[in-house]
Design an enzyme around this catalytic site. Structure first.
Site, PDB file in Angstrom:
ATOM      1  CB  SER A 178      -0.933  -0.001   1.203  1.00 40.42           C
ATOM      2  OG  SER A 178      -0.188   0.096   2.400  1.00 40.42           O
ATOM      3  CG  ASN A 179       4.311   1.620   2.202  1.00 40.39           C
ATOM      4  OD1 ASN A 179       5.103   0.849   2.686  1.00 40.39           O
ATOM      5  ND2 ASN A 179       3.318   2.147   2.897  1.00 40.39           N
ATOM      6  CG  LEU A 180       4.748  -0.562  -3.582  1.00 46.82           C
ATOM      7  CD1 LEU A 180       4.762  -1.821  -4.435  1.00 46.82           C
ATOM      8  CD2 LEU A 180       6.157  -0.167  -3.202  1.00 46.82           C
ATOM      9  CB  CYS A 192      -2.008   8.554   4.586  1.00 47.30           C
ATOM     10  SG  CYS A 192      -1.235  10.186   4.487  1.00 47.30           S
ATOM     11  CB  CYS A 225       7.423  29.755  22.023  1.00 46.83           C
ATOM     12  SG  CYS A 225       7.581  28.049  21.425  1.00 46.83           S
ATOM     13  CB  CYS A 228      11.819  28.827  19.965  1.00 45.86           C
ATOM     14  SG  CYS A 228      10.334  29.604  19.314  1.00 45.86           S
ATOM     15  CB  CYS A 235     -16.525  -0.849  10.289  1.00 44.71           C
ATOM     16  SG  CYS A 235     -15.415  -1.024  11.683  1.00 44.71           S
TER      17      CYS A 235
END
Lengths: 455, 101
Positions: free
Chosen positions: A118-120, A237, A295, A298, A410
Site C-alpha cells: 500500500s506504500n507503492l 493517510c 513559546c 523557542c 466495518c
C-alpha cells in the site's frame, strides 16, 4: 513473423534471466539485512568543507551550476551539507530523490517501518522487489543507484526523545516528512534545542501544507501549535486516503526549501505557510505569526529544555497505524471466528456494514446491509426506514417471530463499536442484541477468506 | 448598532468535513448591537453552519487545538485572535493542520 525456434529460444532465455534475477533479489535482501546491523554502529563525522568540484561533478551538475543564484559556491555548499530526512514515505521519497540528484553531500534517512504494497502508489523510491524490507534501506539503495557520490546514512528505527537531539545535531538542515503528531513535536523541539532549521511538510487526501520552522526569527512548530490536537481529530493517510502526486508535489517543494537553505540562498517559507489544494488546483500562501516570546520551546523563558514524552503529550502513538478503540465490553462483541461459525450454522441474524460508500465500492460481503455510520449518527430518515424493514423481515424469517440479533461490521472494528453504541441508545431497539465484529472485514480477510481484498 | 456584514467563511485541511464537505461559504452576518468579532463569529458558525460533532471544531469559546484561523490570509494571532473585529468582505479561513506524509 519469427521462426518458431527463435520464439522458443527467446522464451528459454527469458526464463533463465528471471531465475537469475530472483537469485539476485535474494542476495540483495540478505545483503540489506546484514547492512541493517552494521549501519547502526557507524559513527558519522562532520563533512569537510569542499573547495572545488571534480570534472565529473561539474558535468553532472552543469544545468544547476549555471544558475547565477546557485553557482559554484552554492553547489560546493550543497556538497558539504548534511540533511536529515525524518520519514521515508510519501514526502521523504521525492524529497530525498531530488536532494540526492542535486548533489547534497550526506542524507540521513530515518524510518522504523518496512515497505508494504500500500506504500507503492506514493512512496516512489520503493519498488515491488523490496516489499518487507526496511524503508531506509530500500530508499538508500534507490538513492545510491541515482547518485553514488551521495552518502546515505540509514537509521532503521523510530526517532525517539532519547536519540533525536544527538541525531539532529549531526545534520545542518532537517526535513520533517513524518506522519504523526508526536513525531512532529519531537522533531521541532529537537531542532530548536540543536539550533537547526526545520523544513516541514504534510499531506492528506488532496491537500498539503508546507512551512519552514525555527529560521531567522520565524516561529517553531510550538509557536503555531502550542497545544496538541485531540487524538480523535488526527486523520492518518490510511484512514483518510492520499493521492501520491499530492505528496510528490509537497516533497518536491520541501526539497526546494532544503536546497535553498543548504546552498545559502535562504528559504522562502519561514513565517509563511503554503496551503495546496490539489482538487481545486489552488496554491495559497498565508502569513504566520512571528516567534512567540512566550513559546515553551523557542521563547524567552523556555520550559522545554529537554526532549519529553511526546506520545503522552499528544495522547497518541508516534505512528500512523490505526488506533484500536475499546468502547464496548467483551460481551458486546463477537470474534470473526465466532461470526463465521454463526454464519455457517445459518443462524438468523442481520449483518450491518457501516463503512462509507467509497469503501463498500472496494469490497463487501454480499449478505450485509449497508448503512454508513454517518447516516446512523445523523438519524437519517431513509436509512432508519431501511434498517427497520430489515429488522422486520428478519423477525418474519425467524422462529416464532423472535427478534434477530444485529452484528455490526466495518473495516477494522472501530466504527462498528461506535455504531453499536448508537443503536443501543435508540429506545425502539433496546430489546435487540447488537454486537460488533472484532477486527472487522480486515480480520475476515486475514482469518476467514484469503481472497477478500485488504485495503 | 453594527450593520450586517458580508463575510467569506472557508474551511480546509479536513475541517470542511464537519460542514457537509463544503469548503467555501458566503455568509451574511445580521446587524447587532456589538461589533462582530471572531468570538461571536464562532458562536454564529456553531449555530448556523456546523453540521456535526461541534467538539471537533470548537473548545470553550475558541477553536480546538490544531485548527489555525486566518483572516484575509494572515494568522489571526497577528490580529488579536478572538477579539479581531470583522470588516465587511473579510475572508476567514479555518484550516485543520495535517500530519500525514
Amino acid at each position: 513473423m519469427a521462426a518458431r525456434e527463435e520464439v522458443l529460444a527467446l522464451q528459454a532465455e527469458v526464463a533463465q534471466r528471471e531465475e537469475e534475477l530472483s537469485s539476485l533479489k535474494q542476495r540483495l535482501a540478505a545483503a540489506l539485512s546484514t547492512g541493517q546491523e552494521s549501519a547502526r554502529s557507524v559513527p558519522v563525522s562532520p563533512l569537510p568543507p569542499r573547495a572545488a568540484l571534480s570534472r565529473e561533478e561539474i558535468r553532472r551538475y552543469s544545468r544547476q551550476l549555471v544558475l547565477p543564484e546557485l553557482g559554484m559556491q552554492g553547489q560546493l555548499r550543497l556538497a558539504a551539507a548534511a540533511v536529515l530526512v525524518v520519514g521515508c514515505g510519501g514526502l521523504g521519497c521525492p524529497l530525498a530523490q531530488y536532494l540526492a540528484a542535486a548533489g547534497v553531500g550526506r542524507l540521513g534517512l530515518v524510518d522504523y517501518d518496512v515497505v508494504e504494497a500500500s506504500n507503492l502508489a506514493r512512496q516512489v523510491l520503493h519498488g515491488e522487489a523490496l516489499a518487507g524490507q526496511a524503508k531506509v534501506f530500500s530508499a538508500a539503495a534507490a538513492l545510491r543507484r541515482l547518485n553514488s557520490a551521495v552518502e546515505c546514512v540509514p537509521y532503521a528505527q523510530a526517532l525517539t526523545p532519547a536519540t533525536a537531539l544527538d541525531l539532529v545535531r549531526r545534520y545542518d538542515v532537517v526535513a520533517d516528512c513524518s506522519d504523526n503528531a508526536p513525531t512532529r513535536y519531537l522533531v521541532s523541539d529537537a531542532c530548536v534545542l540543536a539550533g537547526r532549521p526545520l523544513v516541514s511538510a504534510s499531506a492528506l487526501r488532496f491537500e498539503g501544507q508546507l512551512t519552514v520552522y525555527h529560521y531567522g526569527g520565524g516561529p517553531c512548530y510550538r509557536c503555531v501549535f502550542p497545544r496538541p490536537p485531540p487524538a480523535e481529530t488526527v486523520t492518518s493517510c490510511a484512514d483518510g486516503g492520499v493521492l501520491g502526486a499530492v505528496t510528490g508535489v509537497l516533497g518536491c517543494l520541501q526539497a526546494l526549501e532544503v536546497l535553498k537553505t543548504a546552498a545559502g540562498l535562504g528559504p522562502s517559507y519561514s513565517g509563511r505557510l503554503l496551503l495546496f489544494d490539489a482538487l481545486r488546483g489552488d496554491f495559497r500562501c498565508i502569513r504566520l505569526r512571528r516567534r512567540r516570546p512566550d513559546c515553551a520551546a523557542c521563547g524567552e523563558r523556555p520550559t522545554v529544555t529537554d526532549l519529553q514524552d511526546y506520545e503522552s503529550f499528544c495522547g497518541s502513538s508516534a505512528t500512523d497505524k490505526c488506533r484500536s478503540l475499546r468502547l464496548l465490553s467483551p460481551e458486546e462483541r463477537i470474534s470473526i471466528m465466532d461470526y463465521k461459525r454463526l454464519l455457517d450454522s445459518r443462524s438468523p441474524h442481520l449483518l450491518l456494514d457501516v463503512r462509507p460508500q467509497v469503501e463498500v465500492d472496494i469490497c463487501r460481503l454480499p449478505h450485509a446491509l449497508h448503512i454508513p455510520l454517518k447516516s446512523l449518527e445523523r438519524r437519517d430518515a431513509e436509512s432508519l426506514k431501511v434498517l427497520g424493514e430489515a429488522i422486520r423481515e428478519g423477525k418474519q424469517g425467524a422462529q416464532e417471530g423472535a427478534s434477530v440479533p444485529i452484528y455490526v461490521i466495518c473495516k477494522l472494528g472501530n466504527d462498528s463499536q461506535k455504531a453499536v453504541k448508537i443503536l443501543q441508545s435508540w429506545a425502539d431497539l433496546d430489546s435487540l442484541t447488537v454486537k460488533d465484529v472484532v477486527g472487522g472485514l480486515m480480520a475476515w480477510a486475514a482469518k476467514i477468506d484469503g481472497t477478500f481484498p485488504q485495503y | 448598532m453594527a450593520a450586517p456584514l458580508s463575510v467569506e467563511v472557508e474551511f480546509g485541511g479536513g475541517a470542511e468535513l464537519l460542514f457537509d464537505g463544503v469548503k467555501k461559504h458566503q455568509v451574511t452576518l445580521p446587524g447587532q448591537e456589538e461589533p462582530w468579532d471572531i468570538r461571536s463569529l464562532l458562536v454564529w458558525i456553531k449555530k448556523n453552519l456546523l453540521k456535526e460533532r461541534p467538539e471537533l471544531f470548537i473548545q470553550g469559546d475558541s477553536v480546538r487545538p490544531g485548527i489555525l484561523v486566518l483572516v484575509n490570509d494572515a494568522d489571526w494571532e497577528l490580529l488579536g485572535e478572538l477579539d479581531y473585529q470583522l470588516q465587511d468582505q473579510d475572508s476567514v479561513l479555518f484550516i485543520s493542520t495535517l500530519h500525514g506524509g
